[in-house]
Design a protein around this motif. Structure first.
Motif, PDB file in Angstrom:
ATOM      1  N   TYR A  77      11.793  31.196  24.165  1.00 31.18           N
ATOM      2  CA  TYR A  77      11.294  32.484  23.694  1.00 31.18           C
ATOM      3  C   TYR A  77      12.110  33.606  24.306  1.00 31.18           C
ATOM      4  CZ  TYR A  77       7.283  29.889  21.980  1.00 31.18           C
ATOM      5  OH  TYR A  77       6.481  29.011  21.332  1.00 31.18           O
ATOM      6  N   HIS A  81      13.521  30.663  29.946  1.00 30.21           N
ATOM      7  CA  HIS A  81      12.270  29.982  29.618  1.00 30.21           C
ATOM      8  C   HIS A  81      12.351  28.540  30.128  1.00 30.21           C
ATOM      9  CE1 HIS A  81       9.346  28.802  26.096  1.00 30.21           C
ATOM     10  NE2 HIS A  81       9.012  28.203  27.227  1.00 30.21           N
ATOM     11  N   ASN A 125       4.755  34.852  31.099  1.00 30.20           N
ATOM     12  CA  ASN A 125       3.698  34.146  30.383  1.00 30.20           C
ATOM     13  C   ASN A 125       3.778  32.712  30.883  1.00 30.20           C
ATOM     14  OD1 ASN A 125       4.735  36.115  27.767  1.00 30.20           O
ATOM     15  ND2 ASN A 125       2.599  36.133  28.391  1.00 30.20           N
ATOM     16  N   GLY A 127       1.745  28.889  30.666  1.00 27.64           N
ATOM     17  CA  GLY A 127       0.659  28.168  30.033  1.00 27.64           C
ATOM     18  C   GLY A 127       1.037  26.838  29.441  1.00 27.64           C
ATOM     19  N   HIS A 145       4.796  25.833  30.306  1.00 25.26           N
ATOM     20  CA  HIS A 145       5.801  26.845  30.002  1.00 25.26           C
ATOM     21  C   HIS A 145       5.784  27.946  31.053  1.00 25.26           C
ATOM     22  CE1 HIS A 145       6.698  25.602  25.790  1.00 25.26           C
ATOM     23  NE2 HIS A 145       5.511  25.038  25.925  1.00 25.26           N
ATOM     24  N   ARG A 149       9.446  37.673  31.263  1.00 24.08           N
ATOM     25  CA  ARG A 149       9.287  38.842  30.390  1.00 24.08           C
ATOM     26  C   ARG A 149       9.869  40.070  31.079  1.00 24.08           C
ATOM     27  NH1 ARG A 149       5.804  38.089  26.083  1.00 24.08           N
ATOM     28  NH2 ARG A 149       7.039  39.870  25.399  1.00 24.08           N
ATOM     29  N   THR A 154      10.526  42.608  23.636  1.00 20.99           N
ATOM     30  CA  THR A 154      10.065  42.344  22.282  1.00 20.99           C
ATOM     31  C   THR A 154      10.572  43.480  21.411  1.00 20.99           C
ATOM     32  OG1 THR A 154       8.108  41.242  23.111  1.00 20.99           O
ATOM     33  CG2 THR A 154       8.050  41.964  20.836  1.00 20.99           C
TER      34      THR A 154
END
Length: 185
Positions: A77, A81, A125, A127, A145, A149, A154
């Motif tokens: 992502y 990552h 993030n 999870g 994961h 960020r 984004t």
């Protein structure tokens, strides 16, 4: 990355020319179709069971522990990552024992510290998707994961073009993270 002129899109039978460029990512079709997803049996058909048999560079492994390893996501992502993965082939978080849970948590913390050190990540993030219905791409083998960020990471590309723009090749990201990974997570 290939930007196709509208006249070529029309020649390919993709519709009416509309003056929009196209970013083609055909390598993702195997992922979308679910090709090579493991069965519940484990073994060589499971990428998470197979990866530890590869060299760190070939498998994109950042660090190896006794019960868990850290590997870059092939379909990230964001740059950096990572996945924390138990060596043991189990599908559910409730299937791992206390030692595996402890090392998984330590690897998650080490991943966060390392990515912050190397790339200045401002948040994460973290999870697990438990089961295919919950969005797990490889539901048969537990993995956590760790997605770094940054403010402004984004943009319109994922929303409009359904495309991620990654500033670094996976091999270079792996090299930087592996070099900075702490000796003992």
């Amino acid at each position: 990355m290939t930007l196709e002129p509208p006249e070529l899109v029309e020649q390919q039978g993709a519709g009416e020319p509309d003056a929009l460029g196209r970013l083609w990512t055909p390598h993702r079709m195997a992922y979308i179709r679910g090709e090579n997803k493991p069965s519940d049996e484990g073994g060589q058909s499971c990428p998470f069971c197979h990866i530890p048999s590869l060299s760190d560079e070939e498998g994109l492994i950042v660090a190896r522990g006794e019960l868990v390893y850290a590997v870059l996501n092939l379909y990230p992502y964001n740059a950096g990552h990572l996945l924390a993965v138990p060596y043991r082939h189990v599908p559910d978080y409730t299937d791992i024992d206390v030692a595996e849970t402890t090392e998984l948590a330590a690897f998650t913390q080490a991943a966060m510290r390392t990515v912050r050190l190397v790339s200045g990540a401002q948040g994460f993030n973290i999870g697990m998707n438990q089961g295919g219905i919950a969005g797990a791409g490889i539901a048969a083998h537990l993995h956590q994961h760790v997605v770094p960020r940054w403010g402004g990471d984004t943009n319109f590309m994922p929303v409009v073009a359904r495309t991620r723009v990654l500033p670094q090749l996976l091999a270079e990201t792996r090299r930087l993270l592996a070099a900075a990974w702490p000796g003992e997570p």
